[in-house]
Design a protein around this motif. Structure first.
Motif, PDB file in Angstrom:
ATOM      1  N   GLU A 135       0.819  -1.214   0.000  1.00 43.85           N
ATOM      2  CA  GLU A 135       0.000   0.000   0.000  1.00 43.85           C
ATOM      3  C   GLU A 135       0.851   1.262   0.000  1.00 43.85           C
ATOM      4  OE1 GLU A 135      -3.618   1.883   2.738  1.00 43.85           O
ATOM      5  OE2 GLU A 135      -3.029  -0.206   2.936  1.00 43.85           O
ATOM      6  N   SER A 136       2.114   1.116   0.351  1.00 45.79           N
ATOM      7  CA  SER A 136       2.986   2.272   0.566  1.00 45.79           C
ATOM      8  C   SER A 136       3.342   2.973  -0.739  1.00 45.79           C
ATOM      9  CB  SER A 136       4.269   1.821   1.265  1.00 45.79           C
ATOM     10  OG  SER A 136       5.181   2.889   1.342  1.00 45.79           O
ATOM     11  N   ILE A 137       3.210   4.293  -0.743  1.00 44.88           N
ATOM     12  CA  ILE A 137       3.634   5.113  -1.874  1.00 44.88           C
ATOM     13  C   ILE A 137       4.868   5.934  -1.500  1.00 44.88           C
ATOM     14  CG2 ILE A 137       2.952   6.969  -3.457  1.00 44.88           C
ATOM     15  CD1 ILE A 137       0.075   5.977  -3.211  1.00 44.88           C
ATOM     16  N   PHE A 138       4.878   6.492  -0.280  1.00 42.49           N
ATOM     17  CA  PHE A 138       6.071   7.197   0.190  1.00 42.49           C
ATOM     18  C   PHE A 138       6.052   7.195   1.707  1.00 42.49           C
ATOM     19  CE2 PHE A 138       8.580  11.073   1.208  1.00 42.49           C
ATOM     20  CZ  PHE A 138       9.754  10.721   0.566  1.00 42.49           C
ATOM     21  N   GLU A 139       7.118   6.682   2.302  1.00 44.91           N
ATOM     22  CA  GLU A 139       7.231   6.610   3.748  1.00 44.91           C
ATOM     23  C   GLU A 139       8.468   7.351   4.223  1.00 44.91           C
ATOM     24  OE1 GLU A 139       6.973   2.721   5.472  1.00 44.91           O
ATOM     25  OE2 GLU A 139       5.269   2.114   4.222  1.00 44.91           O
ATOM     26  N   ILE A 140       8.361   7.914   5.426  1.00 40.96           N
ATOM     27  CA  ILE A 140       9.529   8.445   6.106  1.00 40.96           C
ATOM     28  C   ILE A 140      10.216   7.268   6.774  1.00 40.96           C
ATOM     29  CG2 ILE A 140      10.403  10.080   7.794  1.00 40.96           C
ATOM     30  CD1 ILE A 140       8.954  11.303   5.354  1.00 40.96           C
ATOM     31  N   GLN A 141      11.437   7.008   6.365  1.00 42.88           N
ATOM     32  CA  GLN A 141      12.148   5.817   6.808  1.00 42.88           C
ATOM     33  C   GLN A 141      12.853   6.075   8.144  1.00 42.88           C
ATOM     34  OE1 GLN A 141      12.010   2.947   4.823  1.00 42.88           O
ATOM     35  NE2 GLN A 141      10.603   4.168   3.571  1.00 42.88           N
ATOM     36  N   TYR A 142      12.469   5.305   9.145  1.00 39.41           N
ATOM     37  CA  TYR A 142      13.114   5.399  10.445  1.00 39.41           C
ATOM     38  C   TYR A 142      13.926   4.136  10.707  1.00 39.41           C
ATOM     39  CZ  TYR A 142      10.072   9.390  11.476  1.00 39.41           C
ATOM     40  OH  TYR A 142       9.437  10.609  11.454  1.00 39.41           O
ATOM     41  N   ALA A 143      14.966   4.272  11.513  1.00 38.21           N
ATOM     42  CA  ALA A 143      15.829   3.130  11.822  1.00 38.21           C
ATOM     43  C   ALA A 143      16.497   3.358  13.168  1.00 38.21           C
ATOM     44  CB  ALA A 143      16.882   2.947  10.741  1.00 38.21           C
ATOM     45  N   VAL A 144      16.693   2.284  13.897  1.00 42.69           N
ATOM     46  CA  VAL A 144      17.464   2.329  15.139  1.00 42.69           C
ATOM     47  C   VAL A 144      18.302   1.080  15.230  1.00 42.69           C
ATOM     48  CG1 VAL A 144      15.865   3.758  16.471  1.00 42.69           C
ATOM     49  CG2 VAL A 144      15.557   1.295  16.428  1.00 42.69           C
ATOM     50  N   SER A 145      19.348   1.170  15.998  1.00 39.49           N
ATOM     51  CA  SER A 145      20.180   0.010  16.302  1.00 39.49           C
ATOM     52  C   SER A 145      20.506   0.058  17.781  1.00 39.49           C
ATOM     53  CB  SER A 145      21.470   0.034  15.474  1.00 39.49           C
ATOM     54  OG  SER A 145      22.319   1.084  15.915  1.00 39.49           O
ATOM     55  N   SER A 146      21.203  -0.952  18.234  1.00 39.63           N
ATOM     56  CA  SER A 146      21.570  -0.973  19.646  1.00 39.63           C
ATOM     57  C   SER A 146      22.548   0.131  19.987  1.00 39.63           C
ATOM     58  CB  SER A 146      22.180  -2.332  19.998  1.00 39.63           C
ATOM     59  OG  SER A 146      23.331  -2.587  19.186  1.00 39.63           O
ATOM     60  N   ALA A 147      23.203   0.669  18.960  1.00 40.33           N
ATOM     61  CA  ALA A 147      24.221   1.684  19.203  1.00 40.33           C
ATOM     62  C   ALA A 147      23.747   3.099  18.920  1.00 40.33           C
ATOM     63  CB  ALA A 147      25.458   1.390  18.343  1.00 40.33           C
ATOM     64  N   ALA A 148      22.725   3.262  18.079  1.00 37.61           N
ATOM     65  CA  ALA A 148      22.337   4.606  17.670  1.00 37.61           C
ATOM     66  C   ALA A 148      20.841   4.672  17.391  1.00 37.61           C
ATOM     67  CB  ALA A 148      23.115   5.012  16.413  1.00 37.61           C
ATOM     68  N   ASP A 149      20.254   5.822  17.722  1.00 35.60           N
ATOM     69  CA  ASP A 149      18.841   6.034  17.426  1.00 35.60           C
ATOM     70  C   ASP A 149      18.614   7.370  16.728  1.00 35.60           C
ATOM     71  OD1 ASP A 149      19.043   7.992  19.425  1.00 35.60           O
ATOM     72  OD2 ASP A 149      18.221   6.687  20.957  1.00 35.60           O
ATOM     73  N   GLN A 150      19.670   7.964  16.171  1.00 32.97           N
ATOM     74  CA  GLN A 150      19.544   9.287  15.569  1.00 32.97           C
ATOM     75  C   GLN A 150      18.615   9.300  14.358  1.00 32.97           C
ATOM     76  OE1 GLN A 150      22.474   8.003  16.534  1.00 32.97           O
ATOM     77  NE2 GLN A 150      23.010   9.394  18.214  1.00 32.97           N
ATOM     78  N   ALA A 151      18.432   8.155  13.709  1.00 31.22           N
ATOM     79  CA  ALA A 151      17.553   8.081  12.536  1.00 31.22           C
ATOM     80  C   ALA A 151      16.181   7.535  12.894  1.00 31.22           C
ATOM     81  CB  ALA A 151      18.202   7.200  11.462  1.00 31.22           C
ATOM     82  N   SER A 152      15.847   7.525  14.179  1.00 32.97           N
ATOM     83  CA  SER A 152      14.589   6.952  14.634  1.00 32.97           C
ATOM     84  C   SER A 152      13.464   7.990  14.566  1.00 32.97           C
ATOM     85  CB  SER A 152      14.747   6.461  16.073  1.00 32.97           C
ATOM     86  OG  SER A 152      14.966   7.567  16.936  1.00 32.97           O
TER      87      SER A 152
END
Length: 583
Positions: free
Chosen positions: A280-297
């Motif tokens: 269903e997705s046309i455009f999403e804001i992509q978020y990401a986290v890891s155990s070391a960093a959450d700046q892109a969350s």
């Protein structure tokens, strides 16, 4: 792209984030500029574009809390009939002013949203001018950098035009990274045609598919172009601008008929980490986290989590009684005119289960938390989820919260990788239904609405029934659904446009509640005053702080231009920005 190239691009992007933090044109003079030789390369220009992408979720603005500027717009959607500020009375008082329609030009949330959007504009223009200037770039890459930056520039300006009646438009033809005065342009023209032009250019240049998720396609550009036209589809008096709606319909038909998108089988698939970037997705804001960093969350949503464990903070963005009531059904259909006559109860039985016995639309329990119902797989929701029950009531937002499998990956579990579904097929379907009503095809509009209702009626997507264990965090799933869900389709032809219009708009609320759109839907339809003043009269019976508040037609549809922006717009002794006449 080779590994070393990826690393180089990321480093270049980080350089932009550091050196570009002062490029908040229209609000302050830059303390530095891009001039490093490393940026005069293809990798360097790609890094500048990465810096523009970094602004899409609103984060990355120095000295500013992310929730002021987040793309989800939750701090402004509390001015709608869907949401409440939540938490307690003393927390974030600037939001309380927004909730009470006391819009001031010095409000930090309003100021910072302006700064964020126009910083994004500056970065897109820098990417475009750099791509045109730097010679050592593959021509196909150059074209794509410009197309993606132009798409993003359209988004930033669209968000500004939603917020303010008369924001300026700043294009690459006037932008000069070495001249702060180049962006001091007057806000003396309607910018919708310029926004449309950006999306049209992106449609022409972007590919139909992208190898990297998060990059826009021509389909995404078409969708946002249609959105721009839909926002111009009604006049201020609420009458339809049929010419714009016809233009939108042409695009929407193309996306629905020829695009590669299919409704996800379950409504909740649009709100889980596990089902990001689905069919269903046309455009999403992509978020990401890891155990070391959450700046892109999803940093902007960090405070909008329940006050109990495992989140523990911070209780913002609660749900109005009015919205909860909207999910009541009669014979499986929405109660368009009478939904707010009686309240959905927040009381529970002795075993903690909900006492409400009426029928409900199943989307209620994927949209909000209410007592006695399983909350996103964590635990059975009770009023310990809210910070101050007497202040903002018993209901809490839910769509943006990550499920247990996606929780706690980073240092703070509230910061998740649950993408923001900025544009999805459901929006295309219901915008098209809106257009069809005004253009006279009521049967087609009904068919489109029924597509959404059929998905909502899928029992595989119902929240399951549960029983409470001996420990607060324990529960057992038992046969049956969490509530008496009853969702039917409209099987009787709509006989008049008014009924059809109400049904489409009600469906839009049910489908997209708490996703940051409701306030602007009411504004673009020209019904904000009547809807929100009726809401205040009702909701103030539950929320005493709303007593005596009101929405002023002709004023509160838009926010004032920040006084800081006007003060810093002076050129040749005169301010280039003019305040909205309503303020």
């Amino acid at each position: 792209m080779k590994k070393n190239k990826i690393i180089y691009t990321i480093l270049a992007g980080l350089l932009i984030l550091i050196t570009g933090c002062s490029d908040e044109f229209l609000t302050r003079e830059p303390e530095g500029q891009f001039g490093q030789p490393s940026l005069e390369t293809q990798d360097g220009v790609e890094g500048i574009l990465l810096g523009a992408y970094a602004m899409i979720d609103g984060a990355g603005l120095d000295g500013t809390a992310d929730w002021n500027v987040t793309v989800e717009n939750w701090a402004f959607n509390i001015a709608s009939d869907d949401a409440l500020k939540g938490t307690d009375a003393g927390d974030q008082p600037e939001q309380s002013f927004i909730e009470a329609y006391d819009f001031q030009s010095f409000n930090g949330h309003i100021t910072n949203r302006w700064r964020s959007l126009f910083k994004g504009v500056a970065r897109t223009n820098d990417a475009i001018t750099s791509a045109n200037r730097v010679e050592d770039i593959d021509e196909d890459v150059r074209e794509q950098i410009i197309a993606e930056a132009t798409f993003l520039r359209g988004i930033f300006h669209m968000e500004a035009r939603k917020m303010w009646r008369n924001p300026p438009y700043i294009g690459d033809e006037t932008f000069d990274i070495n001249d702060v005065n180049s962006t001091l342009v007057p806000n003396d023209r309607e910018i919708w045609p310029l926004i449309e032009a950006d999306f049209e250019a992106a449609v022409a240049a972007l590919p139909a598919t992208q190898s990297a998720v998060g990059r826009p396609t021509s389909w995404a550009a078409k969708a946002f172009l249609a959105k721009a036209k839909m926002y111009q589809g009604w006049n201020t008096d609420g009458s339809a601008n049929t010419a714009k709606l016809q233009e939108a319909k042409t695009i929407l038909d193309d996306i629905l008929d020829n695009g590669p998108f299919i409704l996800a089988p379950k409504f909740e698939d649009n709100f889980l980490v596990a089902t990001r970037n689905n069919s269903e997705s046309i455009f999403e804001i992509q978020y990401a986290v890891s155990s070391a960093a959450d700046q892109a969350s999803s940093r902007g949503m960090g405070l909008a989590h329940p006050y109990t464990d495992p989140w523990g903070c911070c209780g913002f963005y609660q749900v109005s009684q009015n919205l909860v009531n909207a999910y009541q059904t009669e014979n499986g259909l929405p109660m368009l005119d009478t939904f707010d006559d009686a309240d959905v109860s927040a009381d529970t039985n002795g075993d903690g289960t909900s006492v409400h016995v009426g029928t409900l639309d199943s989307r209620i329990d994927h949209t909000l938390g209410r007592p006695g119902i399983l909350y996103k797989g964590f635990k059975i929701y009770q009023t310990d989820f809210v910070r101050d029950l007497s202040y903002a009531g018993p209901f809490f937002s839910k769509k943006h919260v990550a499920e247990p499998e996606g929780y706690g990956i980073g240092g703070w579990g509230n910061l998740s990788a649950n993408n923001y579904r900025y544009m999805r097929l459901g929006m295309i379907i219901l915008w098209l239904a809106e257009a069809e009503v005004e253009l006279g095809d009521l049967d087609r509009a009904r068919e489109l609405v029924n597509m959404m209702r059929t998905r909502a009626a899928n029992p595989d997507g119902f929240v399951p029934n549960t029983t409470q264990g001996t420990d607060r965090n324990d529960f057992t799933i038992v046969p049956g659904s969490a509530a008496n869900y009853d969702i039917a389709t409209y099987d009787i032809a709509w006989a008049d446009p008014a009924t059809a219009r109400d049904a489409v708009r009600f469906e839009t609320r049910l489908e997209f509640a708490m996703e940051g759109h409701r306030y602007w839907d009411l504004v673009r339809w020209g019904i904000a005053s009547e809807t929100l003043n009726a809401y205040i009269a009702s909701e103030s019976q539950h929320r005493s702080y709303l007593v005596g508040k009101s929405f002023t037609q002709g004023k509160h549809e838009y926010f004032p231009i920040p006084s800081q922006a006007i003060d810093r717009s002076f050129k040749d002794g005169q301010a280039t920005l003019t305040q909205d006449s309503a303020y």
